[in-house]
Scaffold this motif. Sequence first.
Motif, PDB file in Angstrom:
ATOM      1  N   GLU A 136       0.992  -1.366   0.436  1.00  0.00           N
ATOM      2  CA  GLU A 136       0.306   0.107   0.082  1.00  0.00           C
ATOM      3  C   GLU A 136       1.519   1.196   0.298  1.00  0.00           C
ATOM      4  O   GLU A 136       1.834   1.252   0.979  1.00  0.00           O
ATOM      5  CB  GLU A 136      -0.980   0.157   1.211  1.00  0.00           C
ATOM      6  N   ILE A 137       0.624   2.093  -1.101  1.00  0.00           N
ATOM      7  CA  ILE A 137       1.499   3.030  -1.109  1.00  0.00           C
ATOM      8  C   ILE A 137       0.930   3.954  -1.578  1.00  0.00           C
ATOM      9  O   ILE A 137      -0.221   4.267  -1.400  1.00  0.00           O
ATOM     10  CB  ILE A 137       2.105   2.788  -2.555  1.00  0.00           C
ATOM     11  N   SER A 138       0.981   5.667  -0.245  1.00  0.00           N
ATOM     12  CA  SER A 138       0.329   7.028  -0.272  1.00  0.00           C
ATOM     13  C   SER A 138       1.374   7.871  -0.287  1.00  0.00           C
ATOM     14  O   SER A 138       2.567   7.688   0.471  1.00  0.00           O
ATOM     15  CB  SER A 138      -0.363   6.862   0.849  1.00  0.00           C
ATOM     16  N   ILE A 160      10.664   5.113  -5.829  1.00  0.00           N
ATOM     17  CA  ILE A 160      11.135   3.649  -6.396  1.00  0.00           C
ATOM     18  C   ILE A 160      12.649   3.396  -4.667  1.00  0.00           C
ATOM     19  O   ILE A 160      12.235   2.174  -4.011  1.00  0.00           O
ATOM     20  CB  ILE A 160      12.447   4.425  -7.082  1.00  0.00           C
ATOM     21  N   ASP A 161      12.686   4.004  -4.491  1.00  0.00           N
ATOM     22  CA  ASP A 161      13.239   4.404  -2.627  1.00  0.00           C
ATOM     23  C   ASP A 161      12.919   3.490  -1.532  1.00  0.00           C
ATOM     24  O   ASP A 161      13.646   2.720  -1.325  1.00  0.00           O
ATOM     25  CB  ASP A 161      13.881   5.590  -2.338  1.00  0.00           C
ATOM     26  N   ALA A 162      11.706   4.098  -1.375  1.00  0.00           N
ATOM     27  CA  ALA A 162      10.538   3.137  -0.184  1.00  0.00           C
ATOM     28  C   ALA A 162      10.782   1.452  -0.989  1.00  0.00           C
ATOM     29  O   ALA A 162      10.787   0.682  -0.657  1.00  0.00           O
ATOM     30  CB  ALA A 162       9.007   3.506  -0.134  1.00  0.00           C
ATOM     31  N   LEU A 163      10.168   1.470  -2.647  1.00  0.00           N
ATOM     32  CA  LEU A 163      10.176  -0.325  -2.175  1.00  0.00           C
ATOM     33  C   LEU A 163      11.362  -0.772  -2.608  1.00  0.00           C
ATOM     34  O   LEU A 163      11.783  -2.237  -2.445  1.00  0.00           O
ATOM     35  CB  LEU A 163       9.854  -0.589  -4.317  1.00  0.00           C
ATOM     36  N   GLU A 164      13.020  -0.213  -3.380  1.00  0.00           N
ATOM     37  CA  GLU A 164      14.395  -0.520  -2.864  1.00  0.00           C
ATOM     38  C   GLU A 164      14.364  -1.380  -1.255  1.00  0.00           C
ATOM     39  O   GLU A 164      15.186  -2.341  -0.960  1.00  0.00           O
ATOM     40  CB  GLU A 164      15.336   0.337  -2.920  1.00  0.00           C
ATOM     41  N   GLN A 190       8.063  26.243  -0.917  1.00  0.00           N
ATOM     42  CA  GLN A 190       7.288  25.856  -1.418  1.00  0.00           C
ATOM     43  C   GLN A 190       6.767  24.730  -2.704  1.00  0.00           C
ATOM     44  O   GLN A 190       5.518  24.094  -2.293  1.00  0.00           O
ATOM     45  CB  GLN A 190       7.252  27.161  -2.965  1.00  0.00           C
ATOM     46  N   ASN A 191       8.024  23.939  -2.673  1.00  0.00           N
ATOM     47  CA  ASN A 191       7.121  22.783  -3.261  1.00  0.00           C
ATOM     48  C   ASN A 191       6.956  21.802  -2.164  1.00  0.00           C
ATOM     49  O   ASN A 191       5.886  21.126  -1.992  1.00  0.00           O
ATOM     50  CB  ASN A 191       9.527  22.707  -3.523  1.00  0.00           C
ATOM     51  N   VAL A 192       7.588  21.789  -0.286  1.00  0.00           N
ATOM     52  CA  VAL A 192       7.084  20.968   1.051  1.00  0.00           C
ATOM     53  C   VAL A 192       5.795  21.121   0.775  1.00  0.00           C
ATOM     54  O   VAL A 192       5.446  20.175   0.591  1.00  0.00           O
ATOM     55  CB  VAL A 192       8.260  20.752   1.178  1.00  0.00           C
ATOM     56  N   ASN A 193       5.863  23.020   0.674  1.00  0.00           N
ATOM     57  CA  ASN A 193       4.367  23.064   1.243  1.00  0.00           C
ATOM     58  C   ASN A 193       3.265  22.430   0.638  1.00  0.00           C
ATOM     59  O   ASN A 193       2.222  22.189   0.637  1.00  0.00           O
ATOM     60  CB  ASN A 193       4.061  24.238   1.740  1.00  0.00           C
ATOM     61  N   LYS A 194       3.251  22.814  -0.875  1.00  0.00           N
ATOM     62  CA  LYS A 194       2.408  22.579  -2.080  1.00  0.00           C
ATOM     63  C   LYS A 194       1.764  21.060  -2.599  1.00  0.00           C
ATOM     64  O   LYS A 194       1.130  20.287  -2.724  1.00  0.00           O
ATOM     65  CB  LYS A 194       2.745  23.513  -3.702  1.00  0.00           C
ATOM     66  N   VAL A 195       3.077  20.008  -2.688  1.00  0.00           N
ATOM     67  CA  VAL A 195       3.560  19.114  -3.645  1.00  0.00           C
ATOM     68  C   VAL A 195       3.858  17.912  -2.761  1.00  0.00           C
ATOM     69  O   VAL A 195       5.020  17.964  -1.517  1.00  0.00           O
ATOM     70  CB  VAL A 195       4.795  19.049  -4.620  1.00  0.00           C
ATOM     71  N   SER A 196       2.667  16.444  -2.656  1.00  0.00           N
ATOM     72  CA  SER A 196       3.025  15.942  -1.534  1.00  0.00           C
ATOM     73  C   SER A 196       3.627  14.483  -2.381  1.00  0.00           C
ATOM     74  O   SER A 196       3.464  13.614  -3.022  1.00  0.00           O
ATOM     75  CB  SER A 196       1.475  14.935  -1.756  1.00  0.00           C
ATOM     76  N   SER A 197       4.963  15.169  -2.086  1.00  0.00           N
ATOM     77  CA  SER A 197       5.720  13.890  -2.950  1.00  0.00           C
ATOM     78  C   SER A 197       6.318  12.869  -2.576  1.00  0.00           C
ATOM     79  O   SER A 197       7.268  12.132  -2.544  1.00  0.00           O
ATOM     80  CB  SER A 197       7.031  15.513  -3.340  1.00  0.00           C
ATOM     81  N   ALA A 198       6.304  13.209  -1.095  1.00  0.00           N
ATOM     82  CA  ALA A 198       7.012  12.028   0.289  1.00  0.00           C
ATOM     83  C   ALA A 198       5.919  10.415  -0.135  1.00  0.00           C
ATOM     84  O   ALA A 198       4.868  10.949  -0.253  1.00  0.00           O
ATOM     85  CB  ALA A 198       7.023  12.128   1.631  1.00  0.00           C
ATOM     86  N   ILE A 199       6.814  10.038   0.225  1.00  0.00           N
ATOM     87  CA  ILE A 199       5.839   8.056  -0.289  1.00  0.00           C
ATOM     88  C   ILE A 199       5.716   7.778   0.983  1.00  0.00           C
ATOM     89  O   ILE A 199       6.712   7.128   2.286  1.00  0.00           O
ATOM     90  CB  ILE A 199       6.524   7.087  -0.431  1.00  0.00           C
ATOM     91  N   HIS A 200       4.559   6.781   1.557  1.00  0.00           N
ATOM     92  CA  HIS A 200       4.388   6.392   3.073  1.00  0.00           C
ATOM     93  C   HIS A 200       4.159   4.605   2.185  1.00  0.00           C
ATOM     94  O   HIS A 200       2.718   4.548   2.049  1.00  0.00           O
ATOM     95  CB  HIS A 200       2.919   7.100   3.888  1.00  0.00           C
ATOM     96  N   LEU A 201       4.720   3.802   2.681  1.00  0.00           N
ATOM     97  CA  LEU A 201       4.876   2.326   2.335  1.00  0.00           C
ATOM     98  C   LEU A 201       4.380   1.841   2.763  1.00  0.00           C
ATOM     99  O   LEU A 201       4.985   1.529   3.990  1.00  0.00           O
ATOM    100  CB  LEU A 201       6.118   1.786   1.864  1.00  0.00           C
ATOM    101  N   GLN A 202       3.313   0.674   3.339  1.00  0.00           N
ATOM    102  CA  GLN A 202       2.949   0.465   4.369  1.00  0.00           C
ATOM    103  C   GLN A 202       2.646  -1.368   3.790  1.00  0.00           C
ATOM    104  O   GLN A 202       2.498  -1.391   2.311  1.00  0.00           O
ATOM    105  CB  GLN A 202       1.274  -0.333   4.631  1.00  0.00           C
ATOM    106  N   ILE A 256       7.241   2.234   6.050  1.00  0.00           N
ATOM    107  CA  ILE A 256       8.762   3.001   5.275  1.00  0.00           C
ATOM    108  C   ILE A 256       8.059   4.253   5.038  1.00  0.00           C
ATOM    109  O   ILE A 256       7.350   4.707   3.921  1.00  0.00           O
ATOM    110  CB  ILE A 256       9.305   2.042   4.065  1.00  0.00           C
ATOM    111  N   LYS A 257       8.899   5.507   5.297  1.00  0.00           N
ATOM    112  CA  LYS A 257       8.292   6.613   4.738  1.00  0.00           C
ATOM    113  C   LYS A 257       9.450   7.357   3.806  1.00  0.00           C
ATOM    114  O   LYS A 257      10.979   7.525   4.470  1.00  0.00           O
ATOM    115  CB  LYS A 257       8.331   8.197   5.965  1.00  0.00           C
ATOM    116  N   ALA A 258       9.452   7.780   2.384  1.00  0.00           N
ATOM    117  CA  ALA A 258      10.905   7.930   2.353  1.00  0.00           C
ATOM    118  C   ALA A 258      10.717   9.053   1.441  1.00  0.00           C
ATOM    119  O   ALA A 258       9.242   9.910   0.626  1.00  0.00           O
ATOM    120  CB  ALA A 258      10.325   7.222   0.680  1.00  0.00           C
ATOM    121  N   GLN A 259      11.185  10.361   1.691  1.00  0.00           N
ATOM    122  CA  GLN A 259      10.856  11.580   1.827  1.00  0.00           C
ATOM    123  C   GLN A 259      12.411  12.359   1.159  1.00  0.00           C
ATOM    124  O   GLN A 259      12.650  13.567   1.043  1.00  0.00           O
ATOM    125  CB  GLN A 259      10.412  12.768   3.117  1.00  0.00           C
ATOM    126  N   VAL A 260      13.794  11.368   1.363  1.00  0.00           N
ATOM    127  CA  VAL A 260      14.680  11.513   0.491  1.00  0.00           C
ATOM    128  C   VAL A 260      14.793  12.965  -0.441  1.00  0.00           C
ATOM    129  O   VAL A 260      15.535  14.314  -0.857  1.00  0.00           O
ATOM    130  CB  VAL A 260      15.863  11.439   0.345  1.00  0.00           C
TER     131      VAL A 260
END
Length: 133
Positions: free
Chosen positions: A12-14, A81-85, A24-36, A68-72
């Motif tokens: 499950e990826i969100s 890709i980072d979270a799946l790896e 602004q990029n961090v505040n507006k865009v949902s770029s981090a991945i939360h993998l379960q 796993i939370k990937a936000q690098v």
Amino acid sequence: MSVPTIPDHEIEISAIRAQGAGGQNVNKVSSAIHLQFDILASSLPAALKERLLAISDHRITRGGVVVIKAQVHRSQEQNRIDALERLYELVARANDVPRARKATRPTRASGRRRLDGKTRRGAIKALRTRVTE
């Protein structure tokens, strides 16, 4: 042993907003991945499930869910890709079964050397006693 593949429907990826600085990029865009990934409900072999649950890793909850939370990275796809790896790396680590240690006995010569050393040390200490006439 090869690492078994994990079907996509079991992961499950969100997308969520990343933490920290970034303006602004961090505040507006949902770029981090939360993998379960639910270990107990997965199609992995039972032995691998047990080894995964036995690993003491802060990413595995008591309920047996890998979080796993990937936000690098700046892009959502790179974080995905980072979270799946990281998930596959965790499963691969649990898949490696350590070889059982075979107990060995010390050789006769090493035992003799050990006892000779103890005897020599005892003789040195015996010389430290008070001199009597």
